[in-house]
Design an enzyme around this catalytic site. Sequence first.
Site, PDB file in Angstrom:
ATOM      1  N   GLU A   1     -19.729  -5.833 -14.136  1.00 20.48           N
ATOM      2  CA  GLU A   1     -20.243  -5.554 -13.015  1.00 20.48           C
ATOM      3  C   GLU A   1     -19.053  -5.063 -12.059  1.00 20.48           C
ATOM      4  O   GLU A   1     -18.954  -5.667 -10.864  1.00 20.48           O
ATOM      5  CB  GLU A   1     -20.584  -6.929 -12.442  1.00 20.48           C
ATOM      6  CG  GLU A   1     -21.915  -7.522 -13.171  1.00 20.48           C
ATOM      7  CD  GLU A   1     -22.614  -8.855 -12.570  1.00 20.48           C
ATOM      8  OE1 GLU A   1     -21.890  -9.356 -11.749  1.00 20.48           O
ATOM      9  OE2 GLU A   1     -23.792  -9.006 -12.724  1.00 20.48           O
TER      10      GLU A   1
ATOM     11  N   ASP B   1     -28.850 -14.289 -17.215  1.00 21.73           N
ATOM     12  CA  ASP B   1     -28.168 -14.622 -15.850  1.00 21.73           C
ATOM     13  C   ASP B   1     -28.680 -15.878 -15.064  1.00 21.73           C
ATOM     14  O   ASP B   1     -29.410 -15.512 -14.053  1.00 21.73           O
ATOM     15  CB  ASP B   1     -28.095 -13.314 -14.828  1.00 21.73           C
ATOM     16  CG  ASP B   1     -26.811 -13.587 -13.650  1.00 21.73           C
ATOM     17  OD1 ASP B   1     -26.107 -14.541 -13.930  1.00 21.73           O
ATOM     18  OD2 ASP B   1     -27.035 -12.829 -12.674  1.00 21.73           O
TER      19      ASP B   1
ATOM     20  N   GLU C   1     -28.934 -19.806  -7.289  1.00 19.71           N
ATOM     21  CA  GLU C   1     -28.909 -18.567  -6.883  1.00 19.71           C
ATOM     22  C   GLU C   1     -30.382 -17.673  -6.992  1.00 19.71           C
ATOM     23  O   GLU C   1     -31.074 -17.036  -6.170  1.00 19.71           O
ATOM     24  CB  GLU C   1     -27.974 -17.687  -7.810  1.00 19.71           C
ATOM     25  CG  GLU C   1     -28.131 -16.177  -7.601  1.00 19.71           C
ATOM     26  CD  GLU C   1     -27.060 -15.481  -8.670  1.00 19.71           C
ATOM     27  OE1 GLU C   1     -25.982 -15.815  -9.297  1.00 19.71           O
ATOM     28  OE2 GLU C   1     -27.055 -13.913  -8.614  1.00 19.71           O
TER      29      GLU C   1
END
Length: 875
Positions: free
Chosen positions: A310, A389, A417
């Site tokens: 990332e 994720d 998240e």
Amino acid sequence: MRCSSLWLKSVASFALLFAIVMSARAEDGSAAWLRYAPIPHPEMYKNLPSRIFVYGDSSTDHAAGIELQRGLSSLLGRRFTLQETNGGTPPPSNAIILRTSDWMRDRIIADQNGRPIQPETYSLNWSEESKTLLIGSELPVGDLYGTFQLLEEIASQQPIPQNYISAPSAPIRWTDEWDNLNGTIERGYAGPSIFFENGHVRQDLTRAGEYARLLASIGINGCNVNNVNADLDLLTTEHLKEFARIADVFRPWGVKLALSIDLTSPQTVGGLDTFDPLDPKVIAWWQKKVDEIYTLIPDFGGFTVKADSEGRKGPSQYGRTPADAANVLARALAPHHGVVLYRGFVYNNHLDWHDLKADRARAGVDNFAYLDGKFDKNVIIQIKEGPIDFQAREPVSPLFAALRHTPEAIEVETTQEYTGQQRHMVWLPSMWKWVLDTDMRVDGKPSDVKDIVTGKIFDQPTGGFVSVVNVGIEPNWLHHPMAMANLYGYGKLAWNPDEPLEKIIDTWTRLTWGNDPQVDRTIDSMQMKSWHVYESYTGPNGMGTLTNILGYHFGPGIESAERNGWGQWFRGEKDGIGMDRTVATGTGFIGQYPKELANKYENLATCPDDLLLFFHHVPYDYKLHSGKTLVQSIYDSHYEGALAAAEYVQQWESLKDKIDPERYEKTDALFEYQAGHAIVWRDAINNWFHRISGINDAEGRVDHDPNRIEAEDMKAVGYKTVDVTPWETASGGKAVECHDAKGCTLTTTLEKPAGTYDIAVQYFDIWAGVSTYTLSVNGSTIATWKADDKLPPAQFDEHLDGQTSTRQTIRHVALKPGDVLELRGVPDLRLILFHGAQAAGLTRTSQGLQMQPNLQEYAPVDYIEIGPDGPITPQ
Ligand code: GCV
């Protein structure tokens, strides 16, 4: 740090202590599960001696003694004395004694598997004869854990354990906090950092110390305080000196400070011309830097590394491997007993979505399995629970089974998240336990994930558990009072992954909300089903959460996952949906699992329904094991899930008289919000599936809402219709906005049979502005409210979409045919000063205080729904 030498020194005056306890009693959630509220039946513990003796003079011994005195005095409402001694006299009788000694090691040298016990193991022993309760361990921190255990037993009204020994499952039991030096927190949903502000460590670290106390109470022994996307100047001497202050407030609680580092530091901080891990200058730089850290922080825990992922640079830049990079750090840390947590989250976020063989899920095994055995002993590979994720459900990562000669730690995410960002209640330990109990069948033998990460399967006992927590400065740490059960549950599972979920949640509920049986039953049952409920109205069948992955990961944004390089594809096409990850025709990912598990997933007949679309591409009318077609199951699941979320309100409100008003109101508002937002999710996903599959809902509910009045269909004065993107996040894909400072109106004449109804207004609430809404019937106002929530989403979003859509429910409204319903919206057209925008996460410009005219809020409305009068918002 040692306390001043004390010999039978009386510590704090009871009056002072009582004052501290009482002042901590404001029910703002800050006390979490350490409220020590007086229990209803203190007489159960009348035999418990009132004298506490602490043998030991470390700051941890001191903290344990004070905690025990504070907790017992408050719980039992009587006076407990505390004396500290650094040895000499034999322990007295008729006392509670905290004592660190070698006796534990002599008594129990190995656990049932013949492995040495962890030194943090503690015991609680009650002698009826001498009326003595001994809390003992080889280390002061073990005494501290024993202290918290005793307090927990009493607070939840359990008998005092007579002869009890408890050992942690693994040495690594850490939290990661994704805090940045500027005080923001990546994926944090409870306000700014408790550690940092304006590029530095906060002056006042009171909350950091309180956090360490909370962590210690659930057996957590390490806390990495900064973002894995680390600030590039993190390792300057100036910052290191500041971090030493955090380590100081952690130390009494046995929590080691750890840091995330960027591998370019030899260049960015050290000024070298390279960060090639095998360059001798780089090796020397890391050694010197690590030595400097240990001079300032002698008990420093170690480094966490995110590299080649990332956008973070890494060893691949020099053709080096993760093992090359990790080992350089590990060798610098080894003489100080520090460790490297190297993250297995290394993947290419520029994948070619046209390539049907490309697969982000493969990355863990592809990037690490070939290095098994090449890592130094103090390197631990930190592996996210699933291969993508932190979705609401993923299969376990195959990397757990692929590393046989390398210590592993499982990484889970307490900060929600992808699971509702502490605006939805989701008890994640249910999911984690499902992951930990997954049997990977390595070599055809039982090999649960929990036994792999605790080292039992591959004889690698130095790994464990990490959770990203991201507490914030808000008093109750994680925003939603119910979310604190996730942190508590994480600690309990890390200590003992076999701890039953029912016991974990029941103890948390009792400690947090009290011992009333109705309260406990209700909250336990809400929490226990909450993962399944959330999964069922977001992304069931292994689809991924279906959130907006290009935005805030909060509301629905289905196709954001498709047709880009991030690789979170679910490949929803005309012919069907799901990633073909089979060995036979797909990406081959399934072949990364041990044979038995791979066969189970490869074969449609044995692949579980709840993971189906993660592994297979199937038509929409594919028949599930449940007997339903896929698409009908999706429709049903979303209606059931949204209804279950709406029922939380009713269940919570049944406890009104038994909960303190402060926490009751806050939690109630969150449940109301979740009920409305679950409907946003339900409709977005069902309508999307309806459109793409062309298959109608057998129950006739999808795209058919007879009780709904679209805002764009009402008679509008001033309001203008706008398209909402993505279309599925507004009813009919459209909403209305008002750009007239005087306000605008929507009216309709009702034809409802006479009766009492609940009216839900679905509108959009953006952080920036504060629009005002007024609902009236025949000219009489029945409700007025302001769109000033910071709820949806937790970060700034200026769009009308699945993040900002929210609802207001007005209950018990008498209506009859011919009534005129009017909704008046007054927009907020003020120009927002830059500092307001900055709080919302925008970047400062060179002009300093800058006007942001695009941050206005135009009193947007989606629809009005009129449903039966009842305890839940109209469905
Ligand atoms: C800290 C996901 C999150 C990122 C996070 C990353 C990671 O992609 O969205 O915010 O970065 O995981 O775990 O490194």
